[in-house]
Structures are given as structure tokens and as C-alpha cells.
Design a protein around this motif. Structure first.
Motif, PDB file in Angstrom:
ATOM      1  N   ASN A 101      40.508  19.172 -80.867  1.00 22.22           N
ATOM      2  CA  ASN A 101      40.895  18.404 -82.057  1.00 22.22           C
ATOM      3  C   ASN A 101      39.743  17.542 -82.580  1.00 22.22           C
ATOM      4  O   ASN A 101      39.897  16.755 -83.499  1.00 22.22           O
ATOM      5  CB  ASN A 101      42.132  17.536 -81.783  1.00 22.22           C
ATOM      6  CG  ASN A 101      41.816  16.341 -80.918  1.00 22.22           C
ATOM      7  OD1 ASN A 101      40.813  16.330 -80.216  1.00 22.22           O
ATOM      8  ND2 ASN A 101      42.683  15.341 -80.958  1.00 22.22           N
ATOM      9  N   ILE A 104      35.652  18.782 -86.924  1.00 19.31           N
ATOM     10  CA  ILE A 104      35.940  18.284 -88.278  1.00 19.31           C
ATOM     11  C   ILE A 104      36.393  19.380 -89.228  1.00 19.31           C
ATOM     12  O   ILE A 104      37.171  19.144 -90.163  1.00 19.31           O
ATOM     13  CB  ILE A 104      34.701  17.536 -88.841  1.00 19.31           C
ATOM     14  CG1 ILE A 104      35.106  16.758 -90.104  1.00 19.31           C
ATOM     15  CG2 ILE A 104      33.545  18.475 -89.102  1.00 19.31           C
ATOM     16  CD1 ILE A 104      34.029  15.858 -90.640  1.00 19.31           C
ATOM     17  N   TYR A 107      40.133  19.725 -90.066  1.00 21.74           N
ATOM     18  CA  TYR A 107      40.702  18.799 -91.049  1.00 21.74           C
ATOM     19  C   TYR A 107      40.297  19.181 -92.477  1.00 21.74           C
ATOM     20  O   TYR A 107      41.106  19.094 -93.402  1.00 21.74           O
ATOM     21  CB  TYR A 107      40.270  17.365 -90.712  1.00 21.74           C
ATOM     22  CG  TYR A 107      40.784  16.938 -89.356  1.00 21.74           C
ATOM     23  CD1 TYR A 107      42.060  16.412 -89.219  1.00 21.74           C
ATOM     24  CD2 TYR A 107      40.003  17.116 -88.217  1.00 21.74           C
ATOM     25  CE1 TYR A 107      42.548  16.048 -87.977  1.00 21.74           C
ATOM     26  CE2 TYR A 107      40.483  16.758 -86.959  1.00 21.74           C
ATOM     27  CZ  TYR A 107      41.760  16.230 -86.845  1.00 21.74           C
ATOM     28  OH  TYR A 107      42.261  15.886 -85.609  1.00 21.74           O
ATOM     29  N   ALA A 130      42.415  11.547 -89.844  1.00 24.30           N
ATOM     30  CA  ALA A 130      41.114  12.011 -89.337  1.00 24.30           C
ATOM     31  C   ALA A 130      40.067  10.900 -89.380  1.00 24.30           C
ATOM     32  O   ALA A 130      39.183  10.835 -88.518  1.00 24.30           O
ATOM     33  CB  ALA A 130      40.652  13.211 -90.158  1.00 24.30           C
ATOM     34  N   LEU A 142      34.369  13.207 -94.433  1.00 18.18           N
ATOM     35  CA  LEU A 142      35.824  13.115 -94.656  1.00 18.18           C
ATOM     36  C   LEU A 142      36.160  12.207 -95.844  1.00 18.18           C
ATOM     37  O   LEU A 142      37.093  12.486 -96.599  1.00 18.18           O
ATOM     38  CB  LEU A 142      36.516  12.596 -93.391  1.00 18.18           C
ATOM     39  CG  LEU A 142      36.571  13.581 -92.215  1.00 18.18           C
ATOM     40  CD1 LEU A 142      36.966  12.860 -90.939  1.00 18.18           C
ATOM     41  CD2 LEU A 142      37.544  14.726 -92.500  1.00 18.18           C
TER      42      LEU A 142
END
Length: 476
Positions: A101, A104, A107, A130, A142
Motif C-alpha cells: 500500500n 503511489i 492512488y 493518501a 499527490l
């Protein structure tokens, strides 16, 4: 030192061998085995060649051999997104997150799927979750993704917030600096932008983008002198920043310093490809300086770059009108009207020229066009009524006055015109009644009528009435 071409040759040879081994495995020709990394290289190769069917075949074989590989599951999800199989891609990404998880890409690809499925709120929730997990460059990436999501469903203030947060983390991030300049202007958050960029400049005094953005923010709140100072600092750092010269030119125009504006705009032309808007702006400066020949020279240059724009011909026409060269003005207006027949401004100027040259009936026709095009605007009605008055068509002028009053919701200027018309028609009582009404409603507009017919002041009753209202005004 090895030759680069030799190195490339070896890499190509390695890839060929890898592809051959993959083909043997795919066709069951041998019991050859491929590592996970080898599959990734093969998939990436097929993607680079835009052979997406082959890439998908390869990723399917790879995930059969390595079912717990998060990176291969992510690659498969990416290829599914290209095929618009969004739900299948999301299921694979959920699976990949169980194994890793901290990747990146999970996401980012999930966000892409959510947006494709019109699930913006899920995309926002995912990215905010995230942001708690990642730091450094990943977190910045992000935040850019989140900014794009907010842009997608038009929450523009939150786009600004994301860029602000990026710059708090990476004050010299070039992409964020470029983007925040646009979004500052779009959202009007100039005061915040000034604070953000002042902090950046304290830490990075030689960042020309930060100085430029500071100037743009000052310009956004009409602090033009401060804006020019900030742009000048940007130019000390990067003397070829044409956009700084462009904005300085605009700021000087706002300050009515047209000579300084021309200097800056000419620098733009030195540093970048010629643009019609720059030539037009220089022409505008010369027009304001009443150097009409130079204004036309630059308007003409602008029109050569953009011949479909009629208003440049109109601008040239207007300079001729200022010089009382009415025939030349008409010639330019003919060009403008060919491109845009139903432009009220072109028709009104043509009407004024025709009036000056004594072609009254033609002038009336152009002014009639104006009131047809813009029936609620007082300017066209005024021009038409004044033209009818000058031509001595008093009854027709009164008739059009009634139309003007109805269409413009009884503007006081038309009450003055009624007074004027009744006065020249010898109807003194009606003239004085309308003059008194107009003086009550809008005393400042009297001068407009006096300019048309100064002889009105020679009549004692008119002079007494005006004096009465002047006294009344001074006693208030």
C-alpha cells in the motif's frame, strides 16, 4: 571510456534476447523462465511501441506467474484503464494495495478510475487519505493530482489551496509557481498570493518566477507601481523574461504612462515572436499620445497578423476621425463593416462621418442600424435624434424620442432633448416644462444640450430657470 553507441547496441541486443525468450515462453516452445523484472521490461517495451494488445497479453502471463506482485497488478490495472475497464482496474488496484500500500501509483490510477466513473468525491477522499501516508516528492505529486481533481469539478479555490500547500513544502517548485500565477488571477486571491511569494522570496531571493508572481498579484489589486518594481527584480534575474515586459507594459498603460509602456512592449517584440495584441497595445499608446499616424502604423501591423479582426480597421478609422479625415475614416470603416456588419460601434462612427460630410440621409440610416442592434442603449438613440435635429426633421426627432424613452426606461437626457426640440419648434411653454423636469432629474446633463444649441441661454426664461436650479443646488 566506452562508446555510447556500443552501449545502446548492447541494450538493444539484451532486449531482443528478452523478447525472444518471452515469445518462446508464450508459445510453450521451451521451459524458459522470466523474472518479474524481465516481464516489466517487456510490458514497458510494448507500451512504448503502442502495442497495447501485446502488452496486455504479456501482463496476463506475468500476473499468472507472479500473482502476489503489486507492481505487475498495477501495470495490468493501468492497461485496463486504457481499455476503459474501470471497475476491473479498481478491483486489481485494491488487490495490489494488500501486497504494497506504499506504492503511489495505486492512488494515482485509482483517482483516474474514479474520475472516469464520475466519482469525484471518492477521488478527493482517496487522495486526502493518501496525503497522510506519503511525504516529500510523492506528497507533492499527490497534491498536483488533487488540484487536477478540484479543477475537474470546478472547485477553483481548492485548486489554489493545493498549489499553496505545495509551495509551503517546496517553495521553488517551478510547476506550482507557474500554475499559481494563473489561479491567483482566476480566483482573485491576490492578497494571499502576495504573502505566499514574499515568503518564498525571503528564502529564495533569486527566484524570478516568485518575483513575477508577486508583480502579477500586485497588478491584480491595481498596485501598479509595486507590480512594476517586482517585475523589474524578475528581469534583473532573467533579462529575457518577455512576460514581465508584457505585464510592465500593461501596468504603465493603466498608469497612463504611455511612453514607458511603449518601451516595455517593444522589448516584448525583441524577445518573442510578434503578436497582434502587442502591436495593438503599442498602437493604443500612440493613439492616447495623439500620435495618430504612429497608432495606425501599429494597428496595421496587428491587422497583418490577424486580418480577420475587424476592430483593428475600426481603430484605424477612429484615428482618422480624430484628425477629421472623414473620407479615409469611411474607407477603413467599410473594411470593418465587411467583416462585421452588425457591430453597433462601426455603424455609429460611420453615421458620424456621414453627418460631418453632409450625407444626412445615409447618417440616419446608420444610426437607425445602431438602435436596431442595441435598442436599450441611449448612445444610439442620442446619435439618431441629434442627427434628425441637425437636419431639421423635428417632428421625426420627437417621434424617435418617444421610442427612446420607452426603450431606455426614461433616461433624463431625452427630457432635455424634448426641451430642445420644443424650443426650436417655437413651443416655449412645453420647452420650459421639459427643461424644468430635466433639471430636477439630472442637472449635470444640461451642458450636453447647451453645446448643441448655445443660443438657448440668450432667452431670459431659460436663463432664469437654470439660475433658479443653480441656486437651489448651492443652498442644499
Amino acid at each position: 571510456m566506452r562508446d555510447f553507441s556500443q552501449h545502446d547496441e548492447e541494450k538493444d541486443q539484451e532486449l531482443d534476447e528478452l523478447l525472444q525468450r518471452y515469445e518462446n515462453l508464450r508459445k510453450g516452445r521451451s521451459s524458459s523462465y522470466l523474472e518479474e523484472e524481465a516481464f516489466e521490461k517487456i510490458i514497458e517495451y510494448f507500451e512504448s511501441q503502442e502495442q497495447y494488445i501485446k502488452a496486455f497479453q504479456a501482463v496476463e502471463i506475468a500476473t499468472e506467474q507472479f500473482p502476489y506482485s503489486a507492481s505487475l497488478l498495477i501495470k495490468k490495472a493501468d492497461l485496463l484503464l486504457n481499455r476503459r475497464q474501470y471497475d476491473e482496474a479498481l478491483a486489481l488496484l485494491e488487490q495490489a494495495a494488500i501486497f504494497d500500500n506504499s506504492n503511489i501509483d495505486i492512488y494515482i490510477l485509482k483517482t483516474e478510475a474514479f474520475l472516469a466513473l464520475d466519482r469525484q468525491e471518492d477521488a478527493v477522499a482517496l487522495l486526502n487519505e493518501a496525503l497522510e501516508l506519503f511525504e516529500g516528492e510523492d506528497r507533492v505529486e499527490l497534491l498536483f493530482e488533487l488540484a487536477d481533481v478540484y479543477d475537474d469539478y470546478e472547485d477553483f479555490d481548492k485548486v489554489f489551496d493545493c498549489l499553496k500547500e505545495i509551495l509551503q513544502q517546496e517553495p521553488d517548485n517551478e510547476e506550482a509557481l507557474y500554475k499559481i500565477c494563473f489561479w491567483t488571477d482566476y480566483t482573485g486571491r491576490n492578497a494571499e498570493s502576495i504573502e505566499i511569494h514574499r515568503r518564498i522570496i525571503d528564502e529564495y531571493p533569486y527566484n524570478e518566477l516568485a518575483w513575477f508572481n508577486l508583480g502579477a498579484a500586485f497588478q491584480g489589486i491595481k498596485l501598479y507601481e509595486k507590480a512594476i518594481d517586482a517585475y523589474q527584480y524578475a528581469l534583473v534575474i532573467d533579462e529575457k523574461m518577455d512576460y514581465a515586459y508584457r505585464n510592465i507594459g500593461d501596468a504603465y498603460i493603466r498608469l497612463r504612462k504611455y511612453k514607458d509602456a511603449i518601451e516595455s512592449l517593444e522589448k516584448v517584440l525583441e524577445l518573442s515572436k510578434p503578436e497582434d495584441v502587442i502591436y495593438e497595445a503599442i498602437g493604443y499608446c500612440y493613439e492616447k499620445m495623439k500620435n495618430y499616424a504612429q497608432a495606425r502604423f501599429y494597428y496595421r501591423k496587428a491587422s497583418h497578423l490577424n486580418p480577420e479582426v475587424g476592430y483593428l480597421a475600426y481603430k484605424m478609422a477612429f484615428t482618422y476621425y480624430k484628425e477629421e479625415k472623414y473620407e479615409l475614416c469611411i474607407k477603413q470603416l467599410d473594411t470593418a463593416l465587411k467583416l462585421k456588419r452588425n457591430k453597433a460601434e462601426y455603424n455609429i462612427l460611420m453615421g458620424e462621418c456621414k453627418m460631418q460630410l453632409g450625407f444626412t440621409k445615409e447618417a440616419i440610416q446608420y444610426f437607425t442600424n445602431v438602435v436596431r442592434l442595441k435598442p436599450k442603449s441611449a448612445i444610439g438613440w442620442e446619435a439618431l435624434i441629434k442627427c434628425l435635429y441637425d437636419a431639421g426633421y423635428y417632428e421625426e426627432a420627437l417621434k424617435q424620442l418617444d421610442n427612446a424613452v420607452m426603450m431606455t426606461k426614461n433616461k433624463p437626457v431625452f427630457t432635455y432633448y424634448k426641451a430642445l426640440l420644443y424650443f426650436v419648434m417655437g413651443k416655449r411653454k412645453e420647452a420650459l416644462l421639459h427643461l424644468e423636469e430635466a433639471l430636477t432629474e439630472a442637472p449635470a446633463q444640461l451642458k450636453k444640450i447647451i453645446q448643441i444649441n448655445p443660443s438657448m441661454l440668450q432667452h431670459q426664461q431659460v436663463a432664469d430657470l437654470i439660475l433658479k436650479y443653480k441656486k437651489r443646488k448651492s443652498n442644499k
